[in-house]
Design a protein around this motif. Structure first.
Motif, PDB file in Angstrom:
ATOM      1  N   TYR A   1       0.812  -1.212   0.023  1.00 47.71           N
ATOM      2  CA  TYR A   1       0.117  -0.029  -0.141  1.00 47.71           C
ATOM      3  C   TYR A   1       0.814   1.103  -0.020  1.00 47.71           C
ATOM      4  O   TYR A   1       2.026   1.270   0.517  1.00 47.71           O
ATOM      5  N   ASN A   2       0.223   2.520  -0.574  1.00 45.19           N
ATOM      6  CA  ASN A   2       1.144   3.443  -0.646  1.00 45.19           C
ATOM      7  C   ASN A   2       0.523   4.270   0.452  1.00 45.19           C
ATOM      8  O   ASN A   2      -0.617   4.431   0.563  1.00 45.19           O
ATOM      9  N   VAL A   3       1.382   4.944   1.549  1.00 45.13           N
ATOM     10  CA  VAL A   3       1.078   5.608   2.730  1.00 45.13           C
ATOM     11  C   VAL A   3       1.609   6.792   2.550  1.00 45.13           C
ATOM     12  O   VAL A   3       2.816   6.976   2.298  1.00 45.13           O
ATOM     13  N   PHE A   4       0.683   7.882   2.972  1.00 48.86           N
ATOM     14  CA  PHE A   4       1.260   9.482   3.177  1.00 48.86           C
ATOM     15  C   PHE A   4       1.113   9.999   4.657  1.00 48.86           C
ATOM     16  O   PHE A   4      -0.141   9.809   5.263  1.00 48.86           O
ATOM     17  N   ILE A   5       2.004  10.355   5.322  1.00 46.30           N
ATOM     18  CA  ILE A   5       1.824  10.953   6.823  1.00 46.30           C
ATOM     19  C   ILE A   5       2.400  12.398   6.749  1.00 46.30           C
ATOM     20  O   ILE A   5       1.625  13.179   6.668  1.00 46.30           O
ATOM     21  N   ASP A   6       3.687  12.448   7.126  1.00 42.60           N
ATOM     22  CA  ASP A   6       4.183  13.705   7.294  1.00 42.60           C
ATOM     23  C   ASP A   6       4.639  14.137   5.740  1.00 42.60           C
ATOM     24  O   ASP A   6       4.741  15.659   5.901  1.00 42.60           O
ATOM     25  N   ASN A   7       4.615  13.656   4.896  1.00 43.32           N
ATOM     26  CA  ASN A   7       5.009  14.003   3.664  1.00 43.32           C
ATOM     27  C   ASN A   7       4.188  13.787   2.651  1.00 43.32           C
ATOM     28  O   ASN A   7       3.751  12.452   2.468  1.00 43.32           O
ATOM     29  N   LEU A   8       3.206  14.691   2.081  1.00 38.07           N
ATOM     30  CA  LEU A   8       2.022  14.478   1.126  1.00 38.07           C
ATOM     31  C   LEU A   8       2.608  14.709  -0.426  1.00 38.07           C
ATOM     32  O   LEU A   8       1.747  14.662  -1.150  1.00 38.07           O
ATOM     33  N   ASP A   9       3.645  14.677  -0.573  1.00 36.16           N
ATOM     34  CA  ASP A   9       4.314  14.681  -2.083  1.00 36.16           C
ATOM     35  C   ASP A   9       4.008  13.286  -2.609  1.00 36.16           C
ATOM     36  O   ASP A   9       4.432  12.189  -2.304  1.00 36.16           O
ATOM     37  N   GLU A  10       3.031  13.163  -3.592  1.00 35.83           N
ATOM     38  CA  GLU A  10       2.647  11.974  -4.202  1.00 35.83           C
ATOM     39  C   GLU A  10       3.742  11.369  -4.866  1.00 35.83           C
ATOM     40  O   GLU A  10       3.359   9.977  -5.224  1.00 35.83           O
ATOM     41  N   ARG A  11       4.728  11.752  -5.174  1.00 32.16           N
ATOM     42  CA  ARG A  11       5.808  11.161  -5.925  1.00 32.16           C
ATOM     43  C   ARG A  11       6.948  10.457  -4.809  1.00 32.16           C
ATOM     44  O   ARG A  11       7.698   9.562  -5.188  1.00 32.16           O
ATOM     45  N   LEU A  12       6.412  10.644  -3.382  1.00 36.74           N
ATOM     46  CA  LEU A  12       7.337   9.982  -2.579  1.00 36.74           C
ATOM     47  C   LEU A  12       6.359   9.254  -1.418  1.00 36.74           C
ATOM     48  O   LEU A  12       6.437   9.633  -0.301  1.00 36.74           O
ATOM     49  N   PRO A  13       5.494   8.300  -1.738  1.00 38.04           N
ATOM     50  CA  PRO A  13       4.829   7.783  -0.750  1.00 38.04           C
ATOM     51  C   PRO A  13       5.654   6.820  -0.032  1.00 38.04           C
ATOM     52  O   PRO A  13       6.850   6.132  -0.378  1.00 38.04           O
ATOM     53  N   ARG A  14       5.152   6.488   1.318  1.00 36.73           N
ATOM     54  CA  ARG A  14       5.882   5.400   2.106  1.00 36.73           C
ATOM     55  C   ARG A  14       4.993   4.132   1.559  1.00 36.73           C
ATOM     56  O   ARG A  14       4.083   3.757   1.234  1.00 36.73           O
ATOM     57  N   ILE A  15       6.178   3.077   1.475  1.00 34.65           N
ATOM     58  CA  ILE A  15       5.539   1.967   0.897  1.00 34.65           C
ATOM     59  C   ILE A  15       5.506   1.020   2.220  1.00 34.65           C
ATOM     60  O   ILE A  15       6.391   0.442   2.898  1.00 34.65           O
ATOM     61  N   ALA A  16       4.176   0.369   2.408  1.00 30.24           N
ATOM     62  CA  ALA A  16       3.906  -0.194   3.618  1.00 30.24           C
ATOM     63  C   ALA A  16       3.240  -1.612   3.283  1.00 30.24           C
ATOM     64  O   ALA A  16       2.502  -1.836   2.295  1.00 30.24           O
ATOM     65  N   PHE A  17       3.515  -2.587   3.841  1.00 28.59           N
ATOM     66  CA  PHE A  17       3.071  -4.131   3.647  1.00 28.59           C
ATOM     67  C   PHE A  17       2.176  -4.531   4.702  1.00 28.59           C
ATOM     68  O   PHE A  17       2.234  -4.329   5.906  1.00 28.59           O
ATOM     69  N   PHE A  18       0.878  -4.964   4.135  1.00 26.54           N
ATOM     70  CA  PHE A  18      -0.374  -5.478   5.040  1.00 26.54           C
ATOM     71  C   PHE A  18      -0.632  -6.938   4.808  1.00 26.54           C
ATOM     72  O   PHE A  18      -0.350  -7.437   3.502  1.00 26.54           O
ATOM     73  N   SER A  19      -0.848  -7.726   5.617  1.00 23.29           N
ATOM     74  CA  SER A  19      -1.279  -8.981   5.518  1.00 23.29           C
ATOM     75  C   SER A  19      -2.287  -9.431   4.785  1.00 23.29           C
ATOM     76  O   SER A  19      -3.270  -8.627   4.853  1.00 23.29           O
ATOM     77  N   THR A  20      -2.197 -10.247   3.749  1.00 24.48           N
ATOM     78  CA  THR A  20      -3.211 -10.401   2.834  1.00 24.48           C
ATOM     79  C   THR A  20      -4.139 -11.689   3.432  1.00 24.48           C
ATOM     80  O   THR A  20      -5.492 -12.027   3.068  1.00 24.48           O
ATOM     81  N   ARG A  21      -3.819 -12.154   4.642  1.00 28.24           N
ATOM     82  CA  ARG A  21      -4.534 -13.312   5.180  1.00 28.24           C
ATOM     83  C   ARG A  21      -3.885 -13.593   6.539  1.00 28.24           C
ATOM     84  O   ARG A  21      -3.000 -13.026   6.842  1.00 28.24           O
ATOM     85  N   PRO A  22      -4.522 -14.314   7.390  1.00 29.02           N
ATOM     86  CA  PRO A  22      -3.917 -14.842   8.823  1.00 29.02           C
ATOM     87  C   PRO A  22      -2.723 -15.422   8.454  1.00 29.02           C
ATOM     88  O   PRO A  22      -2.393 -16.439   7.559  1.00 29.02           O
TER      89      PRO A  22
END
Length: 411
Positions: free
Chosen positions: A332-353
């Protein structure tokens, strides 16, 4: 002058253990260090090197801590109180004898086995020091363990553990100037809260599980927001919450990562962090990495292909996560303190248990189904920048994930 020096303090250049060893070497008792006449002759075993049996008495060759190998001595089993080291020595010995298809000698070990046992002991020390360093460096809750039961490789060289993006030359990470005014972002969002930037689609439920479709951006509350650290819209920024283990894989995939705790479906697991570089620099480095047979380049192409994350030399535990054609992690692309859409944070979320002990994986060429116009913006293009030239010139890398749906090649 002497009165002015009473409050002066200088750090000692020796560790506590080294000071204790120095006292024992000089036969000096020290109450503060816990060295007394009763234990002044006690020495710490660093590791065991060899084994022999003479007249029904078992002896072990001992490497003493803070002493050179020339000071190694043979000690009878009854003199040793290092029960954990004794057990580990026996396990290493039995494993090596099985590998060599040899039976254990009643009296002595052959030189090849002894050499392996010493290398194994030294490797275990190196990995333990690296594990200690990783845990001293991390800023997240989840602990990191390191295991290698496959070969004698030590810690990876030229790798620095970092917790956040490292800006490369000429790249500036700007912080957001405004935040939300919500007292309760989940129950009573003001003007859509920070999620208003994503058409008022709040990313998480009350248990911190992502509920957005893969491909949609996540906007978390930031440092300018009125809400506190326990806000339900602060998930990725809390960092890794699970204990994990970096381990050597048995099928030639190098290092991997397994979770030591159960992970529920749709939960945040880790970020992919590294050095942010331009795509031009990524192209240059990609040629080098291709020749080395590995790359850690991840394109940040949420809206345009301008920047790339290079985790080859700077990264976190995600540096060691392997590919699978049937992964248990989703990007997932995540934005927190930096809202530059060219520099998202890359987060991994579980697709299943994910069960405790299971290896964590993501698809290096993950494609997002275009369920709506916005979700078509994001694909997971891991290491694409490392593939030079036109498609005809791309290097085909064999996939070793082993799942039934394996595509046989990574790229």
């Amino acid at each position: 002058m002497a009165e002015n020096l009473k409050a002066c303090r200088v750090p000692c250049k020796l560790t506590w253990d080294q000071l204790q060893t120095q006292c024992r070497q000089e036969k000096v008792s020290c109450k503060v260090l816990g060295v007394s006449k009763n234990n002044i002759n006690d020495y710490e075993v660093e590791y065991l090197c060899d084994y022999k049996k003479m007249k029904e008495v078992e002896f072990y060759l001992v490497k003493w801590k803070d002493y050179p190998e020339s000071a190694n001595t043979w000690e009878p089993r009854k003199n040793l109180k290092c029960f954990k080291l004794l057990r580990q020595f026996q396990q290493d010995l039995e494993a090596e004898l099985r590998r060599r298809k040899k039976r254990r000698s009643a009296k002595r070990l052959d030189t090849g086995v002894v050499s392996y046992l010493v290398q194994r002991a030294k490797q275990r020390q190196q990995l333990q020091r690296w594990e200690d360093h990783l845990n001293a460096t991390r800023n997240h809750k989840g602990r990191i363990l390191v295991r290698n039961d496959v070969d004698l490789d030590g810690p990876p060289r030229d790798f620095t553990y970092i917790n956040n993006y490292k800006a490369g030359e000429g790249i500036v990470l700007t912080e957001v100037a405004v935040g939300c005014d919500c007292a309760d972002c989940l129950a009573s969002p003001v003007d859509g809260c920070c999620a208003g930037a994503s058409l008022h689609r709040f990313a998480y439920n009350d248990r911190g599980q992502v509920k957005l479709r893969a491909g949609l951006p996540i906007y978390e509350c930031n440092s300018r927001c009125r809400c506190g650290a326990d806000c339900p819209n602060r998930v990725v920024q809390r960092g890794i919450q699970y204990d994990m283990c970096i381990f050597k894989t048995h099928n030639g995939r190098g290092w991997g990562v397994r979770t030591l705790e159960h992970i529920r479906k749709n939960c945040f697991v880790m970020e992919y962090v590294g050095e942010i570089i331009t795509t031009e620099e990524a192209e240059r480095r990609g040629h080098i990495y291709d020749r080395q047979g590995a790359t850690y380049l991840f394109d940040l192409d949420y809206v345009e292909d301008v920047y790339t994350v290079d985790a080859a030399h700077y990264g976190n535990i995600s540096h060691f996560v392997n590919h699978s054609c049937n992964p248990n992690l989703q990007v997932y692309n995540v934005f927190i303190d930096n809202l530059d859409e060219r520099l998202p944070r890359i987060a991994f979320f579980s697709t299943r248990p994910i069960s405790a002990g299971e290896e964590l994986t993501f698809d290096y060429k993950m494609q997002i189904d275009p369920v709506d116009a916005e979700s078509t913006k994001m694909d997971s293009n891991f290491s694409r920048a490392g593939l030079p030239g036109s498609p005809k010139k791309r290097i085909r890398v064999e996939c070793k994930c082993g799942v039934e749906s394996c595509r046989k090649y990574l790229f």
